[in-house]
Enzyme design. Structure first.
Site, PDB file in Angstrom:
ATOM      1  N   TYR B 411       6.176  57.881   2.536  1.00 11.77           N
ATOM      2  CA  TYR B 411       5.361  59.005   2.037  1.00 11.77           C
ATOM      3  C   TYR B 411       4.000  59.094   2.737  1.00 11.77           C
ATOM      4  CZ  TYR B 411       3.352  56.072  -1.918  1.00 11.77           C
ATOM      5  OH  TYR B 411       2.735  55.152  -2.712  1.00 11.77           O
ATOM      6  N   GLU B 412       3.354  60.222   2.572  1.00 13.57           N
ATOM      7  CA  GLU B 412       2.117  60.537   3.333  1.00 13.57           C
ATOM      8  C   GLU B 412       2.348  60.426   4.833  1.00 13.57           C
ATOM      9  OE1 GLU B 412       0.350  61.842   1.337  1.00 13.57           O
ATOM     10  OE2 GLU B 412       0.724  60.788  -0.530  1.00 13.57           O
ATOM     11  N   GLY B 413       3.503  60.886   5.287  1.00 16.54           N
ATOM     12  CA  GLY B 413       3.826  60.815   6.709  1.00 16.54           C
ATOM     13  C   GLY B 413       4.578  59.539   7.013  1.00 16.54           C
ATOM     14  N   HIS B 418       3.445  59.009  12.231  1.00 17.50           N
ATOM     15  CA  HIS B 418       2.160  58.411  12.610  1.00 17.50           C
ATOM     16  C   HIS B 418       2.201  57.854  14.025  1.00 17.50           C
ATOM     17  CE1 HIS B 418       0.210  59.168   8.866  1.00 17.50           C
ATOM     18  NE2 HIS B 418       1.251  58.686   8.215  1.00 17.50           N
TER      19      HIS B 418
END
Lengths: 517, 517
Positions: B411-413, B418
């Site tokens: 989650y969050e990328g 990244h």
């Protein structure tokens, strides 16, 4: 979740063209293909559909007896009825007498379809081989037929609280009582310690016949039947089943032996030897469980990534995520772990069946166990990552695959134990014959492998001479497994043209890891 | 399972002596120690005890509303009542106005004690910073106080089916309706989309105000309240909560916006910019979740291994397993991942608070997110292995630690996103200023790091010039993270004598990875 697809083509290619099972006297290529194909259909149609439901429902302990999840007893009855439990049992005792290479193919498919059910049913071949090697004629006649036809399932009752990897600490006691023995003690982590699928359970129990301080030399192996010939229950109670990370449909039991009747198998004090015969069988089977999870991971990830759209190509067309390089990398790593691990296991198994390479098989068994079980977990983890948020959800199956895979590098000896064995006992056994055989395997894998074999031998020499081999074990095992896996992939790459249906994929995977095809 | 121990000494050492938080104008060393110590007691006494029970019970959807596990609402009321939700909110809006470095210490402890509850409550600081940066005066006055005192919790409602990492595919629509906007669409994977702990929920929703093909430029950010000022419910329904691998006490909701009233935050078409402000905050917080899992893993493994007896030393004395080299190796790796990852996060956070190193912080954010979340999962896995069969059992806590840790690199990328950001945007942004700042960080870490910085710069140049940076992303990110982590450990090692209570352990851990102390 995508349905389970048994990797039949990959398995047959590996057995036939990589491990060269045709060198076995009793190998029947057509029959092997038919049997494995037939089991694949059964696994896809009947066994795999119970995998997720079994995980969700789990096993229950009710009034001292274990209840399996819904549908398990029915599918087990079909499995036994079709003779799968006796696939490699001798024909004279009611089995099919097939070799271990065919059984390996079946076993991997079974684990991929439903690791829990495979686990509960898979200790039978090991029990039969113990009876063949250490049992008396009477014991073989009494015990093998019910195992081969599936009336009984079997367990390995070894571990105790405080005596997992350290068997010298075992406290269960066996004392002579006329012709029989009486066993008292507590065993934990006993897979299938009870269930409601088979008529009875055949426990193989490690217990102490020597004094308390007799170490592993004071251990003997006993057969304990859940149900005695007179119809009464033996004094073996299930005191709890464990709540676990995965394998919810495989009941992990704590058993209390309370003066249970047992029969000595093999010699008094010979328990460890008999147990290792059984464990070595189990270890290659667990290695194949790891392979099964890696193959399932590759299949889950590939199916998902081929459907899931995200982003656009240079022409503005929507693409599926398998066209993103990082996703392709992860899927191919899963596949490379499965293909290479399977090849290692098959090479070891065919060598074992050939019977002429005992040192090599001894050396390879912990290598296969370590590599393939770590590979199963690694690939299962990658499949979760490929699927992103969906990989974290129950319904897509990737997370169960990981949870079930994770036990493999713990049970039947942790990875650390196998690393230590390889860095110590394996290097010295039989005057270094196992290490020489392994180096020969590397050397004969073609290409650069003569150089790698030399490098490995230098490292092995250094570790063998080290004051603290235990501290070197992890690094040495990682190196050994990496070379073994690459050597297996090199053999796979060389053989790939024999399997046109899958050779493109196999070549791509090998190339990703720098293996020339 | 061993109780949760908040790593207070490690956190304070890292903030004070590694990240040098004393350089912050508003740093009060004594106060920071008191606040973090106070929260640690609350976390150990009240929050952590709900971690296992929350996991076992999970969240339920009842009549369209989410029910949290037993005890969560009560502990949340205490948390809010003690002012923890407004720790870093501006004082003028009812917060405590403390800096982000103190909040990082609190946040890590919270995640270690109960990742699920932390998750549901932790999006508030990000929402407040979005309001501070993009909101109007009226919006700040209306929305920040209820968030700071805990009357409301907040969500980030971004993801849609088919639009996870690819926000250009977002289909939720916002249309103007007098002064307000009306939002229609479906959002998935919304953490804390509903719960029964706070009076209301403040949703920050990404929706399309431009035409369907307007890509990310057509996205705007909206505030949608679960409960409208007139007391009626806004048209936001929870249509399902997901069954997940872990984080069972964090309700992951599917939300249906059906003409929901929303208020534009920032400019029309400026949704992505506002969202990234919020996401970057969340990303460092998620990195600290990874650190928390690694620290918990180290603590679980160390406590277990110090008690569990197995084998004997050369003098025949029974030993605990932490004296086995392979077990010590695994525990120290957990610790090194936690200590090094924490140092990276703290260095980035203090730089952010100093405000003078924007390029460095931009570069470091995905590095911290990638490294620390992979580290959390890796350490959690090692802790399972240290504990062997017990690691696989529910009651020992190691398996929940892994299951909860595993979401962090999704989650969050995802890690892949990244890595791609770092190999592409981060290298080129601001004329390469971020990359130069990162190389400077390596270079200033002493010892061999000047050489590593040079090596890294050469590799960065090669990747930046590559035709296919996406295909290079994984390898480049692994290298970048490895160097960053070693540089952080080098700074840790140099500072260790300032913390005598933990310096022996820290030095041993650094030495294991070849970092001179």
């Amino acid at each position: 979740m995508s349905d389970f697809h048994a990797p039949v083509d990959d398995i047959l290619f590996s057995l036939r063209h990589v491990a060269r099972a045709d060198r076995l006297a009793d190998w029947d290529d057509e029959l092997a293909g038919e049997i494995i194909g037939h089991f694949a259909s059964f696994a896809e149609g009947r066994i795999a559909p119970l995998d997720a439901s079994g995980d969700a429902q789990g096993c229950r302990l009710e009034n001292g007896r274990v209840r399996m999840p819904d549908g398990f007893a029915e599918v087990y009855a079909e499995l036994a009825g079709q003779g799968w439990q006796g696939l490699s049992a001798p024909e004279e005792f009611g089995g099919q007498g097939l070799n271990g290479a065919v059984r390996a193919g079946v076993s991997e498919i079974f684990s991929g379809a439903n690791h829990s059910l495979q686990m509960v049913t898979s200790l039978v071949p090991g029990a039969i081989s113990v009876l063949m090697r250490f049992g008396t004629d009477e014991q073989r006649e009494a015990y093998i037929p019910p195992l081969a036809v599936g009336r009984w399932l079997s367990t390995m009752a070894l571990t105790e609280p405080g005596a997992g990897s350290d068997l010298a600490a075992i406290r269960a006691r066996a004392v002579k009582d006329g012709d029989a023995w009486r066993i008292d003690g507590e065993k934990i982590f006993i897979s299938g310690g009870d269930q409601d699928m088979s008529e009875g359970v055949f426990h193989l129990v490690l217990a102490r016949t020597g004094p308390a301080d007799s170490g592993v030399r004071g251990l003997s192996l006993f057969a304990c039947l859940s149900d005695l010939p007179d119809g009464s229950r033996n004094a073996i109670g299930v005191t709890r089943i464990e709540e676990k990370l995965g394998l919810h449909a495989s009941p992990t039991c704590q058993l209390a032996f309370d003066g249970a009747v047992g029969e000595l198998i093999g010699e008094e004090g010979g328990g460890l030897k008999a147990m290792f015969a059984m464990m070595n069988h189990a270890r290659l089977d667990v290695a194949l469980q790891g392979v099964a999870h890696a193959a399932r991971a590759a299949d889950l990830a590939r199916s998902y990534a081929a459907e899931r759209k995200q982003g656009r190509d240079a022409n503005g067309r929507e693409i599926t995520i398998d066209q993103h390089p990082d996703v392709a990398r992860m899927i191919e790593e899963c596949d490379a772990l499965a293909i290479g691990g399977r090849a290692l296991c098959h090479i070891a198994l065919v060598a074992e069946e050939l019977g002429a390479a005992h040192d090599f098989v001894e050396f390879m068994t912990p290598v296969c166990k370590y590599f393939c079980t770590e590979a199963g977990t690694r690939a299962a983890d990658l499949a979760i990552q490929v699927m992103g948020g969906y990989g974290y959800l129950r319904e897509y199956g990737a997370e169960q695959n990981w949870r079930d895979a994770r036990i493999c590098s713990i049970y039947e000896g942790t990875s650390g134990i196998h690393a230590r064995t390889t860095a110590t006992r394996s290097l010295s056994m039989n005057g270094g014959a196992g290490a020489r055989a392994f180096a020969g395997f590397l050397r004969e894998s073609g290409g650069d492998f003569a150089g790698l074999a030399e490098k490995w031998e230098a490292e092995a020499k250094r570790v063998a001479a080290s004051d603290d081999a235990a501290a070197e074990a992890h690094g040495f095992m990682e190196l050994t497994c990496d070379f073994a896996w690459r050597a297996a992939l090199a053999r796979v790459a060389r053989a790939s043209e024999a399997a046109p249906a899958i050779s493109d994929r196999i070549d791509r995977v090998c190339e990703r890891f720098g293996i020339a095809t």
